[in-house]
Design a protein around this motif. Sequence first.
Motif, PDB file in Angstrom:
ATOM      1  N   ASP A  59       0.869  -1.035  -0.096  1.00 19.13           N
ATOM      2  CA  ASP A  59      -0.154   0.168  -0.162  1.00 19.13           C
ATOM      3  C   ASP A  59       0.876   1.280  -0.007  1.00 19.13           C
ATOM      4  OD1 ASP A  59       0.837   0.212   2.805  1.00 19.13           O
ATOM      5  OD2 ASP A  59      -0.905  -0.703   3.422  1.00 19.13           O
ATOM      6  N   LEU A  60       0.265   2.334   0.020  1.00 22.31           N
ATOM      7  CA  LEU A  60       1.093   3.700  -0.031  1.00 22.31           C
ATOM      8  C   LEU A  60       1.724   3.886   1.158  1.00 22.31           C
ATOM      9  CD1 LEU A  60      -1.871   5.938  -1.363  1.00 22.31           C
ATOM     10  CD2 LEU A  60       0.077   5.354  -2.739  1.00 22.31           C
ATOM     11  N   LYS A  61       1.155   3.446   2.406  1.00 20.47           N
ATOM     12  CA  LYS A  61       2.122   3.616   3.601  1.00 20.47           C
ATOM     13  C   LYS A  61       3.236   2.766   3.372  1.00 20.47           C
ATOM     14  CE  LYS A  61       1.648   2.963   8.694  1.00 20.47           C
ATOM     15  NZ  LYS A  61       0.974   2.446   9.748  1.00 20.47           N
ATOM     16  N   MET A  62       3.271   1.427   3.032  1.00 20.26           N
ATOM     17  CA  MET A  62       4.721   0.682   2.627  1.00 20.26           C
ATOM     18  C   MET A  62       5.707   1.430   1.751  1.00 20.26           C
ATOM     19  SD  MET A  62       5.433  -3.416   1.915  1.00 20.26           S
ATOM     20  CE  MET A  62       4.792  -3.794   3.613  1.00 20.26           C
ATOM     21  N   LEU A  63       4.856   1.969   0.719  1.00 19.80           N
ATOM     22  CA  LEU A  63       5.635   2.825  -0.288  1.00 19.80           C
ATOM     23  C   LEU A  63       6.437   3.996   0.150  1.00 19.80           C
ATOM     24  CD1 LEU A  63       6.077   3.440  -3.606  1.00 19.80           C
ATOM     25  CD2 LEU A  63       4.265   4.729  -3.487  1.00 19.80           C
ATOM     26  N   GLU A  64       5.801   4.587   0.977  1.00 22.11           N
ATOM     27  CA  GLU A  64       6.210   5.864   1.823  1.00 22.11           C
ATOM     28  C   GLU A  64       7.471   5.581   2.685  1.00 22.11           C
ATOM     29  OE1 GLU A  64       2.679   7.570   3.194  1.00 22.11           O
ATOM     30  OE2 GLU A  64       2.133   8.653   1.393  1.00 22.11           O
ATOM     31  N   LYS A  65       7.509   4.300   3.147  1.00 20.15           N
ATOM     32  CA  LYS A  65       8.472   3.925   4.152  1.00 20.15           C
ATOM     33  C   LYS A  65       9.938   3.699   3.238  1.00 20.15           C
ATOM     34  CE  LYS A  65       9.597   0.342   7.401  1.00 20.15           C
ATOM     35  NZ  LYS A  65       8.990  -0.933   8.201  1.00 20.15           N
ATOM     36  N   TYR A  66       9.901   3.187   1.804  1.00 18.77           N
ATOM     37  CA  TYR A  66      10.906   2.803   1.345  1.00 18.77           C
ATOM     38  C   TYR A  66      11.169   3.659   0.085  1.00 18.77           C
ATOM     39  CZ  TYR A  66      10.401  -1.384   3.896  1.00 18.77           C
ATOM     40  OH  TYR A  66      10.271  -2.321   4.802  1.00 18.77           O
ATOM     41  N   ILE A  67      10.601   4.699  -0.136  1.00 19.41           N
ATOM     42  CA  ILE A  67      11.036   5.975  -0.857  1.00 19.41           C
ATOM     43  C   ILE A  67      11.346   7.383  -0.266  1.00 19.41           C
ATOM     44  CG2 ILE A  67      10.295   7.224  -3.021  1.00 19.41           C
ATOM     45  CD1 ILE A  67      11.099   4.394  -3.515  1.00 19.41           C
ATOM     46  N   GLN A  68      12.143   7.782  -0.448  1.00 19.42           N
ATOM     47  CA  GLN A  68      12.615   8.899   0.570  1.00 19.42           C
ATOM     48  C   GLN A  68      11.712   9.910   0.360  1.00 19.42           C
ATOM     49  OE1 GLN A  68      16.533  10.351  -0.213  1.00 19.42           O
ATOM     50  NE2 GLN A  68      16.518  11.526   1.526  1.00 19.42           N
ATOM     51  N   GLU A  69      11.161  10.456  -0.893  1.00 24.58           N
ATOM     52  CA  GLU A  69       9.978  11.262  -1.136  1.00 24.58           C
ATOM     53  C   GLU A  69       9.187  10.797  -2.483  1.00 24.58           C
ATOM     54  OE1 GLU A  69       9.477  15.864  -2.134  1.00 24.58           O
ATOM     55  OE2 GLU A  69      11.387  15.370  -1.457  1.00 24.58           O
ATOM     56  N   VAL A  70       7.963  10.656  -2.098  1.00 23.90           N
ATOM     57  CA  VAL A  70       7.007   9.913  -3.194  1.00 23.90           C
ATOM     58  C   VAL A  70       6.700  11.412  -3.844  1.00 23.90           C
ATOM     59  CG1 VAL A  70       5.059   8.844  -3.855  1.00 23.90           C
ATOM     60  CG2 VAL A  70       6.401   8.054  -1.914  1.00 23.90           C
ATOM     61  N   PRO A  71       6.848  11.432  -5.342  1.00 21.69           N
ATOM     62  CA  PRO A  71       6.143  12.674  -5.981  1.00 21.69           C
ATOM     63  C   PRO A  71       4.577  12.666  -5.948  1.00 21.69           C
ATOM     64  CG  PRO A  71       7.916  11.398  -7.326  1.00 21.69           C
ATOM     65  CD  PRO A  71       7.651  10.541  -6.094  1.00 21.69           C
ATOM     66  N   GLU A  72       4.058  13.721  -5.978  1.00 26.42           N
ATOM     67  CA  GLU A  72       2.552  13.817  -5.866  1.00 26.42           C
ATOM     68  C   GLU A  72       1.920  13.237  -6.728  1.00 26.42           C
ATOM     69  OE1 GLU A  72      -0.151  14.644  -3.324  1.00 26.42           O
ATOM     70  OE2 GLU A  72       1.827  15.166  -2.830  1.00 26.42           O
ATOM     71  N   VAL A  73       2.449  13.171  -8.263  1.00 28.55           N
ATOM     72  CA  VAL A  73       1.707  12.640  -9.131  1.00 28.55           C
ATOM     73  C   VAL A  73       1.766  11.119  -9.017  1.00 28.55           C
ATOM     74  CG1 VAL A  73       3.811  12.519 -10.690  1.00 28.55           C
ATOM     75  CG2 VAL A  73       1.735  12.796 -11.744  1.00 28.55           C
ATOM     76  N   ALA A  74       2.566  10.538  -8.244  1.00 29.14           N
ATOM     77  CA  ALA A  74       2.591   9.023  -8.030  1.00 29.14           C
ATOM     78  C   ALA A  74       1.068   8.806  -7.501  1.00 29.14           C
ATOM     79  CB  ALA A  74       3.710   8.709  -7.332  1.00 29.14           C
ATOM     80  N   TYR A  75       0.879   9.508  -6.661  1.00 25.52           N
ATOM     81  CA  TYR A  75      -0.468   9.203  -5.935  1.00 25.52           C
ATOM     82  C   TYR A  75      -1.675   9.149  -6.902  1.00 25.52           C
ATOM     83  CZ  TYR A  75       2.231  10.030  -1.671  1.00 25.52           C
ATOM     84  OH  TYR A  75       2.988   9.874  -0.793  1.00 25.52           O
ATOM     85  N   GLN A  76      -1.591  10.165  -7.945  1.00 29.11           N
ATOM     86  CA  GLN A  76      -2.716  10.200  -9.035  1.00 29.11           C
ATOM     87  C   GLN A  76      -2.628   9.051  -9.891  1.00 29.11           C
ATOM     88  OE1 GLN A  76      -1.572  14.166 -10.394  1.00 29.11           O
ATOM     89  NE2 GLN A  76      -3.279  14.952  -9.001  1.00 29.11           N
ATOM     90  N   ILE A  77      -1.411   8.682 -10.359  1.00 31.20           N
ATOM     91  CA  ILE A  77      -1.018   7.680 -11.373  1.00 31.20           C
ATOM     92  C   ILE A  77      -1.734   6.210 -10.296  1.00 31.20           C
ATOM     93  CG2 ILE A  77       0.580   6.239 -12.438  1.00 31.20           C
ATOM     94  CD1 ILE A  77       2.322   8.797 -12.812  1.00 31.20           C
ATOM     95  N   ILE A  78      -1.333   5.909  -9.410  1.00 32.07           N
ATOM     96  CA  ILE A  78      -1.677   4.830  -8.505  1.00 32.07           C
ATOM     97  C   ILE A  78      -3.181   4.741  -8.587  1.00 32.07           C
ATOM     98  CG2 ILE A  78      -1.652   3.659  -6.307  1.00 32.07           C
ATOM     99  CD1 ILE A  78       1.258   4.759  -6.074  1.00 32.07           C
ATOM    100  N   GLU A  79      -3.786   5.935  -8.038  1.00 33.17           N
ATOM    101  CA  GLU A  79      -5.238   6.129  -7.795  1.00 33.17           C
ATOM    102  C   GLU A  79      -6.147   5.789  -9.222  1.00 33.17           C
ATOM    103  OE1 GLU A  79      -8.848   8.988  -6.291  1.00 33.17           O
ATOM    104  OE2 GLU A  79      -6.820   9.407  -5.880  1.00 33.17           O
ATOM    105  N   PHE A  80      -5.701   6.279 -10.377  1.00 31.47           N
ATOM    106  CA  PHE A  80      -6.537   6.245 -11.239  1.00 31.47           C
ATOM    107  C   PHE A  80      -6.121   5.269 -12.396  1.00 31.47           C
ATOM    108  CE2 PHE A  80      -6.948  10.666  -9.807  1.00 31.47           C
ATOM    109  CZ  PHE A  80      -8.304  10.604  -9.599  1.00 31.47           C
TER     110      PHE A  80
END
Length: 186
Positions: A59-80
């Motif tokens: 999930d996003l929480k695990m992603l955020e734990k292993y990537i220093q800074e998740v770009p904002e656009v990633a959240y949109q790509i994942i969601e849509f």
Amino acid sequence: MEQLIATTIQHLKQGNTILYPTDTVWGIGCDATNFEAVKKIYQLKLREASKALICLVSDLKMLEKYIQEVPEVAYQIIEFSNKPTTIIYDNPIGLATNLIAEDNTLAIRIPKDEFCQKLIQQFRKPIVSTSANIAGEPTPNSFKEISTPILKGVDYVVNLQNEKNNTKPSTIIKLSSNGEVKIIRE
């Protein structure tokens, strides 16, 4: 399915390689934080260590734990995204160093597949996911097409051979910290 997940997790904890169905094609996997396990996958696939592997998170929480800074656009790509989409991120942290590309990037996907989701959630760490083939050979479209060297080379085969797969590798998008978006594979 619970017993199957428990057995698979035991193998992952022991540093073993697994052959398992993903949300795309059958994959070879291991604990993404275990350097020696990742090394075994490169050796099995006869793949150059300079070619990075994909990693799955729950999930996003695990992603955020292993990537220093998740770009904002990633959240949109994942969601849509309506099909499996792997995103290449800058600056991964806390993972096996031999999993990370020379340019300090890592490809990560959040699978929607029930087995993968439960496995990763219960394991509580990312899992490597690379197609079940020797480097340079075609990606198998079904369990029956997986070559003998791969079947015999992994430590554990998840007993879900009759599961239907997407049979197509994921889309791959590279997101750079500078805001650049590049489609690597559609």
